[in-house]
Design an enzyme around this catalytic site. Structure first.
Site, mmCIF file in Angstrom:
data_model
loop_
_atom_site.group_PDB
_atom_site.id
_atom_site.type_symbol
_atom_site.label_atom_id
_atom_site.label_comp_id
_atom_site.label_asym_id
_atom_site.label_seq_id
_atom_site.Cartn_x
_atom_site.Cartn_y
_atom_site.Cartn_z
ATOM 1 N N GLU A 4 -18.430 16.161 24.462
ATOM 2 C CA GLU A 4 -18.715 14.713 24.432
ATOM 3 C C GLU A 4 -17.472 13.895 24.108
ATOM 4 O OE1 GLU A 4 -19.627 16.899 22.220
ATOM 5 O OE2 GLU A 4 -19.471 16.097 20.171
ATOM 6 N N ARG B 120 -19.270 29.123 9.662
ATOM 7 C CA ARG B 120 -18.813 27.725 9.565
ATOM 8 C C ARG B 120 -17.318 27.673 9.346
ATOM 9 N NH1 ARG B 120 -20.684 24.741 4.893
ATOM 10 N NH2 ARG B 120 -20.047 22.759 5.804
ATOM 11 N N ILE C 92 -13.133 21.070 16.105
ATOM 12 C CA ILE C 92 -12.874 20.325 14.862
ATOM 13 C C ILE C 92 -13.669 20.985 13.740
ATOM 14 C CG2 ILE C 92 -12.995 18.073 13.726
ATOM 15 C CD1 ILE C 92 -13.222 16.865 16.637
ATOM 16 N N ARG C 93 -12.969 21.666 12.838
ATOM 17 C CA ARG C 93 -13.645 22.449 11.781
ATOM 18 C C ARG C 93 -14.864 23.174 12.364
ATOM 19 N NH1 ARG C 93 -15.704 19.048 8.712
ATOM 20 N NH2 ARG C 93 -14.877 17.203 9.708
ATOM 21 N N HIS D 82 -16.604 20.261 21.499
ATOM 22 C CA HIS D 82 -17.184 18.925 21.655
ATOM 23 C C HIS D 82 -16.910 18.357 23.045
ATOM 24 C CE1 HIS D 82 -17.881 18.087 17.313
ATOM 25 N NE2 HIS D 82 -16.856 18.893 17.135
ATOM 26 N N GLY E 140 -20.876 16.922 13.648
ATOM 27 C CA GLY E 140 -20.905 16.130 12.429
ATOM 28 C C GLY E 140 -20.763 17.067 11.255
ATOM 29 N N GLU E 141 -21.699 17.032 10.354
ATOM 30 C CA GLU E 141 -21.650 17.906 9.176
ATOM 31 C C GLU E 141 -23.039 18.528 8.998
ATOM 32 O OE1 GLU E 141 -19.268 19.199 7.193
ATOM 33 O OE2 GLU E 141 -21.092 20.242 6.621
ATOM 34 N N SER E 142 -23.098 19.846 9.235
ATOM 35 C CA SER E 142 -24.414 20.496 9.275
ATOM 36 C C SER E 142 -25.148 20.417 7.943
ATOM 37 C CB SER E 142 -24.264 21.949 9.721
ATOM 38 O OG SER E 142 -23.376 22.654 8.878
ATOM 39 N N CYS F 19 -21.088 22.076 17.923
ATOM 40 C CA CYS F 19 -20.414 22.203 16.626
ATOM 41 C C CYS F 19 -21.426 22.230 15.472
ATOM 42 C CB CYS F 19 -19.365 21.114 16.485
ATOM 43 S SG CYS F 19 -18.072 21.588 15.314
#
Ligand code: GLN
Length: 201
Positions: free
Chosen positions: A183, A111, A140-141, A181, A50-52, A82
Site C-alpha cells: 500500500e 515480530r 518496516i519493523r 507494505h 501499524g502496531e499489532s 505487516c
C-alpha cells in the site's frame, strides 16, 4: 456479488488511508471498518500495517474480535500486511504476552524479525500468482514467517540480502498475509489480487 466488491479496512490504528486508496484504485468499494455494522456490510477485510499490540487491544475495546473470528470462520477473505500479518497468525514469537490475533493462518510469525539495527529495508520479492516484475517490497519493523502448517501456501520469499529465503507472503484459503507494505509503494498488483479473490469468494 457485484463486480465492485465492498472491502473494509480495519480502521482502529495503522496505515488505513493508504489501503483504502489502494483498494479503490484496484476496483473495490473501499470503506473503513470500526463498528460491527460496518463489518457486516463488507465482503472482505484488510488489516493494515501499524502496531499489532495496539490493534489487538482496540479490537477488544471495539468489540470486534468475535465478529471478525466468526466472519473468518465463514470464509470472509482477509488480507493482512505487516501488523495485519501478525494479527492473522496462529502463533506469534516476540509478541507481548497479552496480544491476541484472530483464528487465522496456521503459521508462526516472529515480530520485528529483521533485526533491531535495520528497522526498515527494501528488497525484491516475487509473489506466486502475481505476474510481472518482482515486488519492490518495503519492510518496516516487519515480521517474517518461521513455520507454516500443511494448508498454508508460501507465496513469496526475500530473494536477496541477509534475509534471503525468509518467507514474507503466504495464503491459506481466503486469507492472505504479507510482511511488507504494497500500500506504500503505489504497486497495486497485490490489492488487485485480493480484490479478485474477494470477487471469487
Ligand atoms: N512491529 C509492528 C508490530 O508488531 C509491525 C510493523 C508494521 O506494521 N509496520 O505490529
Amino acid at each position: 456479488m457485484s463486480d465492485v466488491p465492498v472491502i473494509g479496512v480495519l480502521a482502529l490504528q495503522g496505515d488505513v488511508r493508504e489501503h483504502l486508496a489502494a483498494l479503490a484504485a484496484a476496483g473495490a468499494d473501499a470503506r473503513p471498518v470500526r463498528r460491527r455494522h460496518e463489518l457486516d456490510a463488507v465482503d472482505g477485510l484488510v488489516i493494515p500495517g501499524g502496531e499489532s499490540t495496539t490493534i489487538s487491544k482496540l479490537v477488544d475495546i471495539f468489540e470486534l474480535r468475535e465478529p471478525i473470528d466468526k466472519r473468518i470462520a465463514a470464509g470472509m477473505p482477509v488480507y493482512g500486511s505487516c501488523a495485519g500479518m501478525i494479527m492473522l497468525a496462529a502463533e506469534v514469537l516476540d509478541g507481548r504476552a497479552d496480544q491476541r490475533g484472530f483464528d487465522g493462518i496456521a503459521m508462526t510469525v516472529r515480530r520485528n524479525a529483521f533485526g533491531r539495527q535495520v528497522d526498515s529495508f527494501e528488497a525484491s520479492v516475487e509473489i506466486a500468482g502475481v505476474d510481472g516484475e518482482p515486488f519492490h517490497a518495503v519492510f518496516i519493523r516487519a515480521p517474517w514467517v518461521e513455520r507454516v502448517g500443511p494448508d498454508v501456501e508460501v507465496l513469496g520469499r526475500v530473494t536477496e540480502g541477509p534475509a534471503a529465503g525468509r518467507v514474507v507472503a503466504v495464503r491459506q484459503g481466503n486469507l492472505v498475509a504479507t510482511s511488507f507494505h504494497p500500500e506504500l509503494t503505489g504497486d497495486r498488483r497485490l490489492h488487485r489480487y485480493f480484490v479478485d479473490l474477494v470477487r471469487a469468494a
